[in-house]
Design a protein around this motif. Structure first.
Motif, PDB file in Angstrom:
ATOM      1  N   PRO A 430       0.743  -1.207   0.022  1.00 23.40           N
ATOM      2  CA  PRO A 430       0.013  -0.181  -0.032  1.00 23.40           C
ATOM      3  C   PRO A 430       0.717   1.360  -0.032  1.00 23.40           C
ATOM      4  N   GLU A 431       0.409   2.073  -0.769  1.00 18.28           N
ATOM      5  CA  GLU A 431       1.008   3.749  -0.537  1.00 18.28           C
ATOM      6  C   GLU A 431       0.895   4.054   0.616  1.00 18.28           C
ATOM      7  N   PRO A 432       1.577   5.213   1.092  1.00 18.37           N
ATOM      8  CA  PRO A 432       1.449   5.675   2.365  1.00 18.37           C
ATOM      9  C   PRO A 432       0.096   6.323   2.692  1.00 18.37           C
ATOM     10  N   GLU A 433      -0.134   6.550   3.852  1.00 20.78           N
ATOM     11  CA  GLU A 433      -1.594   7.065   4.218  1.00 20.78           C
ATOM     12  C   GLU A 433      -1.542   8.263   3.885  1.00 20.78           C
ATOM     13  N   PRO A 434      -2.917   8.622   3.239  1.00 20.16           N
ATOM     14  CA  PRO A 434      -3.155  10.115   2.791  1.00 20.16           C
ATOM     15  C   PRO A 434      -2.656  11.353   3.880  1.00 20.16           C
ATOM     16  N   ASP A 435      -2.156  12.233   3.747  1.00 19.35           N
ATOM     17  CA  ASP A 435      -1.623  13.047   4.874  1.00 19.35           C
ATOM     18  C   ASP A 435      -2.492  14.449   4.485  1.00 19.35           C
ATOM     19  N   PRO A 436      -3.272  15.034   5.080  1.00 17.10           N
ATOM     20  CA  PRO A 436      -4.113  16.142   4.548  1.00 17.10           C
ATOM     21  C   PRO A 436      -3.419  17.222   4.409  1.00 17.10           C
ATOM     22  N   PHE A 446     -10.261  23.333   5.544  1.00 16.42           N
ATOM     23  CA  PHE A 446      -9.922  22.632   6.792  1.00 16.42           C
ATOM     24  C   PHE A 446     -10.862  23.618   7.834  1.00 16.42           C
ATOM     25  N   TYR A 447     -11.048  22.791   9.100  1.00 15.09           N
ATOM     26  CA  TYR A 447     -11.227  23.361   9.992  1.00 15.09           C
ATOM     27  C   TYR A 447     -10.126  23.733  11.144  1.00 15.09           C
ATOM     28  N   LEU A 457      -5.139  21.855  12.306  1.00 17.80           N
ATOM     29  CA  LEU A 457      -6.104  21.703  10.930  1.00 17.80           C
ATOM     30  C   LEU A 457      -6.802  20.251  10.964  1.00 17.80           C
ATOM     31  N   GLU A 458      -8.045  20.192  10.607  1.00 18.57           N
ATOM     32  CA  GLU A 458      -8.694  19.040  10.096  1.00 18.57           C
ATOM     33  C   GLU A 458      -9.526  18.891   8.961  1.00 18.57           C
ATOM     34  N   PRO A 459      -9.278  18.285   8.042  1.00 17.99           N
ATOM     35  CA  PRO A 459      -9.857  18.228   6.708  1.00 17.99           C
ATOM     36  C   PRO A 459     -11.403  18.423   6.882  1.00 17.99           C
ATOM     37  N   ALA A 460     -12.198  19.201   5.988  1.00 19.73           N
ATOM     38  CA  ALA A 460     -13.797  19.668   5.901  1.00 19.73           C
ATOM     39  C   ALA A 460     -14.087  19.894   4.802  1.00 19.73           C
ATOM     40  N   TYR A 461     -15.317  19.787   4.510  1.00 21.81           N
ATOM     41  CA  TYR A 461     -16.163  20.199   3.397  1.00 21.81           C
ATOM     42  C   TYR A 461     -15.995  21.892   3.428  1.00 21.81           C
ATOM     43  N   CYS A 462     -16.009  22.362   2.187  1.00 25.71           N
ATOM     44  CA  CYS A 462     -15.686  23.944   2.137  1.00 25.71           C
ATOM     45  C   CYS A 462     -17.303  24.562   2.526  1.00 25.71           C
ATOM     46  N   ASP A 463     -17.553  24.610   3.944  1.00 22.73           N
ATOM     47  CA  ASP A 463     -18.682  25.312   4.401  1.00 22.73           C
ATOM     48  C   ASP A 463     -18.301  26.617   5.244  1.00 22.73           C
ATOM     49  N   ASP A 464     -19.399  27.299   5.512  1.00 26.39           N
ATOM     50  CA  ASP A 464     -18.968  28.490   6.135  1.00 26.39           C
ATOM     51  C   ASP A 464     -18.295  28.034   7.516  1.00 26.39           C
ATOM     52  N   THR A 466     -14.994  27.467   7.589  1.00 27.79           N
ATOM     53  CA  THR A 466     -13.891  26.690   7.375  1.00 27.79           C
ATOM     54  C   THR A 466     -12.784  27.669   6.683  1.00 27.79           C
ATOM     55  N   PHE A 467     -11.745  27.062   6.509  1.00 25.74           N
ATOM     56  CA  PHE A 467     -10.573  27.910   5.899  1.00 25.74           C
ATOM     57  C   PHE A 467     -10.117  27.209   4.620  1.00 25.74           C
ATOM     58  N   GLU A 468     -10.103  28.056   3.578  1.00 21.33           N
ATOM     59  CA  GLU A 468      -9.926  27.202   2.220  1.00 21.33           C
ATOM     60  C   GLU A 468      -8.598  27.585   1.875  1.00 21.33           C
TER      61      GLU A 468
END
Length: 660
Positions: A430-436, A446-447, A457-464, A466-468
């Motif tokens: 397997p390839e390395p685990e994804p790193d956000p 991200f949050y 930071l924590e990956p997130a959907y692009c909602d109000d 969040t940080f893009e």
């Protein structure tokens, strides 16, 4: 064309400044002459933006984009620029001819042949622009010049290169920049913007040209934007032959709109011939103004074969008359409707390769989001390894009753496989685990559970809320790498991955949250409403001050012409923003106070225009002011001027005046 003021410079870069042609949100456009006499349209940044790094970066981006499309016969080529000068400038070809807006304003709607010729030129121009992978995003009558032999599309100040998903991969994601009456629905609703957006604007511009007004005009900006998103334009005033062509541009769904190339084929070759006499008269008047300006300085003018204009006389070193190289496209000439437009030579960058870039180098292309792909690889790898372990276990422990040298069905099956176990094992690792952080790309969100000085930071959907990611820099951890990126709220560096992320906070109250000084914003009067960045115009608000980390509107009281405020609060004080705003009235009377001297132009009974003036040059002075509308009784026997906003009840006035 307006004469220069006494305090204005008479030389910018290598150009002699002669007059003012017009102005926009970022700068002014001047008529200027090179040392060889060639006339240029010289765009310079507004003085109050000169110390703003983000506006310099936008100006630099306009230069780059304009050079990309300069080979088109439907645009004005960039001749020279200096984005790093104390007063950055951009020089492009100058052509005689009115803008479409000037032509409509002076003489009303175009007739059918002229409207068809306009549509042909706009479609051909956009086909060229889109072929260079550029979206104009601000096509409107004031950005279209009607020259003697065709159409020229100008002003690529907010043009963008589409991203992988057809969206504009820009730092000011979703910002509402431009003229709302000529925008597409997706621009106003902050959906992905691509070439179809320009086609909607083309259709609106042609309707305006054929009828005399935009189909989405209304008294308030909010109603204009609502009409663009929800209204259906009335095409009955257009010639019958043009209606299906325009209708193909006006679908609310961008995926169903016609492309520029297809529209060009549908329009066909317009009838050869000049513009209507009224437009030719405007061009002749402009020629006379330029010629008169030249004569007053002892010079003369000439229109060269490529339709650009030169001055010659004392002080100029003529460079000769260039002849067009290779085939040129002239509107009105015979051409098959389906033929592609000749691309022509690309305008080169400076020969020494010294074309300037933002500090830190140009950002790399956005990386795709590979999270789903990594997950799929991981699942396949686990299944493959499980099967491998099972098979190896069976090979090491043959079933009871089979001799040591006895061949079973399983072993004969292995003999049919001619690979080796080591290579198979390596191939399925397997390839390395994804790193956000490592895999972050422009457009990811991200949050941030940290604070102003430390990110979590924590990956997130692009909602109000969040940080893009609006920019990514590799090979360093210097947070100042983000200095030349627009709309940055915070920066995060990763020493483990040797990279910097530039992050933009997505506020629920809209993109006006990121508005800078000099930009204009607009939104509904109601609380908790969404506000946008918009072109500066009557009824909008100009940003006088942007105060990060503040929400107390009393801090705005020292701003000149301050009369409104809008603030954005968040869960983190450092992300709060207070905008000190100036409501834009129709003229200076909206800001007038007692005893101010003003110059009145026109008949007051028919709607005069008032501008501030020194008392020596003024013809009226202010005797009173009230925040009531049409309060003529308040002024007694004095003259009075009144106005009221359709969007904001607080912005209304009656101002009294007397003649000096």
């Amino acid at each position: 064309m307006r004469p220069l003021r006494d305090e204005e410079p008479r030389r910018i870069g290598p150009y002699r400044v002669l007059a003012e042609l017009g102005e926009g949100g970022m700068g002014r456009v001047l008529l200027a002459a090179a040392d060889d006499g060639q006339l240029v349209a010289l765009k310079v940044m507004r003085p109050h933006l000169l110390h703003d790094a983000q506006f310099r970066f936008r100006f630099r981006r306009e230069v780059i984009t304009s050079r990309e499309v300069a080979a088109s016969p439907w645009t004005a080529a960039v001749l020279a620029s200096d984005e790093d000068a104390p007063e950055p400038w951009l020089a492009s070809e100058f052509f005689h001819g009115p803008t479409l807006a000037e032509a409509i304003g002076a003489n009303g709607p175009l007739d059918e042949p002229a409207s068809r010729r306009l549509m042909h030129g706009l479609a051909a121009g956009l086909a060229d622009v889109h072929r260079h992978n550029v979206v104009h995003r601000d096509l409107k009558p004031s950005n279209v010049i009607l020259t003697e032999d065709g159409v020229k599309i100008i002003d690529f100040g907010i043009a963008r290169v589409p991203g992988p998903q057809g969206d504009a991969t820009i730092t000011e994601t979703g910002a509402l920049v431009g003229a709302p009456a000529y925008m597409s629905p997706e621009q106003i609703t902050k959906r992905p913007v691509g070439p179809p957006s320009d086609l909607f604007s083309l259709g609106t511009s042609v309707i305006t040209a054929g009828t005399g007004q935009s189909p989405f005009d209304a008294e308030s900006l909010f109603d204009i934007m609502s009409n663009v998103v929800n209204g259906r334009p009335d095409l009955r005033a257009l010639p019958v032959s043009l209606r299906p062509l325009v209708e193909a541009c006006m679908d609310k769904d961008p995926d169903r709109r016609v492309t520029a190339a297809d529209l060009l084929a549908r329009v066909g070759e317009p009838l050869a011939g000049p513009w209507p006499p009224s437009i030719a008269a405007l061009e002749a008047r402009q020629r006379d103004e330029v010629a008169d300006l030249a004569r007053r300085n002892g010079w003369d003018t000439q229109v060269r074969p490529d339709r650009t204009v030169v001055m010659f006389g004392p002080g100029f070193v003529p460079a000769g008359d260039p002849m067009p190289e290779g085939p040129t496209v002239v509107q009105g000439a015979a051409q098959d409707a389906g033929d592609p437009i000749p691309e022509g030579p690309t305008t080169p960058y400076p020969p020494d390769g010294s074309f300037p870039h933002p500090p830190g180098g140009l950002p790399p292309a956005p990386k795709p989001d590979r999270t789903i792909l990594y997950g799929a690889f991981a699942i396949v790898a686990v299944i493959a390894l499980a099967g491998l372990v099972f098979l190896l276990g069976d090979r090491d422990e043959p079933e009871p009753g089979s001799g040591a040298g006895e061949e079973s069905e399983e072993t004969s099956a292995y003999e049919d496989w001619d690979g080796d176990w080591d290579s198979e094992t390596t191939a399925t690792e397997p390839e390395p685990e994804p790193d956000p952080i490592r895999d972050a790309a422009i457009g990811d969100c991200f949050y941030d559970y940290g604070g102003e000085f430390e990110a979590d930071l924590e990956p997130a959907y692009c909602d109000d809320g969040t940080f893009e990611v609006v920019d990514v820099f590799y090979g360093n951890t210097d947070l100042s790498s983000c200095d030349y990126t627009d709309r940055v709220s915070t920066r995060v560096s990763s020493s483990a991955h040797d990279m910097v992320l530039c992050l933009s906070y997505r506020h629920g109250y809209g993109d006006a949250y990121h508005a800078e000084v000099g930009e204009c914003v607009f939104g509904p009067e109601e609380a908790d409403s969404v506000w946008y960045v918009i072109d500066c115009q009557t009824g909008a608000f100009r940003v006088l001050e942007r105060l990060p980390g503040e929400s107390d509107m009393d801090l705005c009281t020292d701003s000149t012409y301050y009369n409104h405020a809008f603030w954005f609060t968040t869960s983190e004080t450092y992300l709060d923003v207070l905008l000190c705003l100036q409501y834009i009235y129709p003229d200076d009377m909206g800001y007038a106070e007692l005893n101010n001297c003003m110059y009145m132009s026109g008949d007051p009974s028919a709607g005069a225009t008032y501008t501030f003036s020194d008392c020596d040059g003024a013809n009226v002075y202010v005797t009173g002011r009230t925040d009531e509308y049409e309060a003529s009784g308040f002024c007694g026997n004095d003259g009075w001027s009144t106005w009221a906003s359709s969007d904001f009840a607080v912005h209304r006035y009656t101002v009294c005046w007397r003649y000096l």
